[in-house]
Write an enzyme that holds these catalytic residues in place. Structure first.
Site, PDB file in Angstrom:
ATOM      1  N   SER A  40       0.716  -1.422  -0.035  1.00  0.00           N
ATOM      2  CA  SER A  40       0.138  -0.214   0.102  1.00  0.00           C
ATOM      3  C   SER A  40       0.858   1.657  -0.238  1.00  0.00           C
ATOM      4  O   SER A  40       0.046   2.166  -0.426  1.00  0.00           O
ATOM      5  CB  SER A  40      -0.824  -0.068   1.019  1.00  0.00           C
TER       6      SER A  40
ATOM      7  N   HIS B  40       0.560   4.192   4.496  1.00  0.00           N
ATOM      8  CA  HIS B  40      -0.412   5.108   3.606  1.00  0.00           C
ATOM      9  C   HIS B  40       0.125   6.393   3.372  1.00  0.00           C
ATOM     10  O   HIS B  40       0.469   6.642   2.400  1.00  0.00           O
ATOM     11  CB  HIS B  40      -1.044   4.983   3.355  1.00  0.00           C
TER      12      HIS B  40
END
Length: 289
Positions: free
Chosen positions: A184, A242
């Site tokens: 991610s 993230h």
């Protein structure tokens, strides 16, 4: 003598053509003949926004002749899937845990502080189960194919790796005692790079890229405190991973644009982002434990 002009969407292509509507330089691929003069994609009257981005990604996925223009993206997907299958073959469960591959590759602050530097990268190729793997690989397939087509193979690969390292650094800053896995961070880095390209006028999505980033950040902030695996694993959505990946991708793409006339300096810039991420990560864990 006038200075050379470069297509605003393809900064490596010198051109003498200009849009008759806005005056921006355009290359042969980007021009559309008009009753009077030439038009750039934004003034051609053709559909823009997310349709344009989707078509570009579809061209990247289908390839050009015998040379597949998203080869690195496909190779990265194959590596991620291959690692998951290797975990299963090594005795791991369907959640991706329980194998020596997972134990030696998962990102965990105390292990990094003890010298397991490779975890900063290996964690980006591990996933918590089929759903986690599937969502990330689907996202990588589309946004990775697009970015690889726009900036080229080796720059895309270096940016992906640098973003992955930035994501690991962000995860260690935010939650050094949590187990962190997944691509991610690198995928957020790709989104950040695409956002920079759109802001600089090299691609157009009608604001869809920014909207996609905001949506994913909202989901990240909303669920970062909830365990994906419940009390058994303690794995959570990594807010730091993230955000760190996103910041790394933005910085990396900005540096690529600043050094686009020199492949060497672009490579140095991308490696520099990755190296800086490693330094930040080690500074965090060394000072924390």
């Amino acid at each position: 003598m006038d200075a050379p002009r470069y297509c605003y969407r393809h900064p490596d292509r010198e051109t003498g053509l200009s849009c008759s509507e806005c005056g921006r330089p355009i290359c042969y691929e980007c021009m559309t003949p008009a009753p009077v003069g030439l038009r750039c994609p934004e003034h051609s009257g053709k559909p823009q926004g997310i349709q344009k981005v989707t078509r570009a990604a579809e061209r990247a996925v289908s390839g050009a002749g015998s040379r597949r223009v998203n080869a690195i993206t496909m190779a990265l997907i194959a590596i991620n899937v291959g690692v998951y299958l290797a975990e299963l073959a090594a005795g791991g469960n369907t959640n991706g845990t329980g194998s020596e591959i997972f134990n030696k590759g998962v990102l965990f602050g105390p292990f990094v502080a003890d010298g397991d530097w490779w975890r900063l990268m290996t964690a980006a190729f591990l996933h918590y189960g089929l759903f986690h793997l599937g969502v990330n690989m689907y996202s990588l397939y589309w946004v990775g194919s697009l970015l690889e087509q726009v900036i080229g193979r080796w720059k895309f690969l270096l940016l992906y790796l640098a973003s992955g390292l930035a994501g690991s650094a962000g995860a260690l800053i935010a939650t050094p005692n949590a187990f962190t896995v997944g691509a991610s961070g690198a995928i957020f880095g790709i989104l950040g790079a695409l956002w920079v390209l759109e802001r600089q006028g090299h691609i157009a999505s009608g604001g869809q890229i920014a909207g996609l980033i905001v949506l994913n950040l909202v989901i990240t902030f909303a669920f970062s405190g909830f365990a994906l695996g419940g009390k058994v694993t303690g794995l959570t959505i990594s807010l730091g991973g993230h955000v760190g990946g996103l910041i790394g991708g933005v910085i990396a793409m900005w540096l690529v644009l600043q050094t686009r006339r020199s492949n060497l300096w672009s490579a140095v810039a991308l490696v520099g982002v990755g190296a800086a991420s490693v330094v930040v990560a080690y500074a965090k864990v060394r000072g924390y434990y």
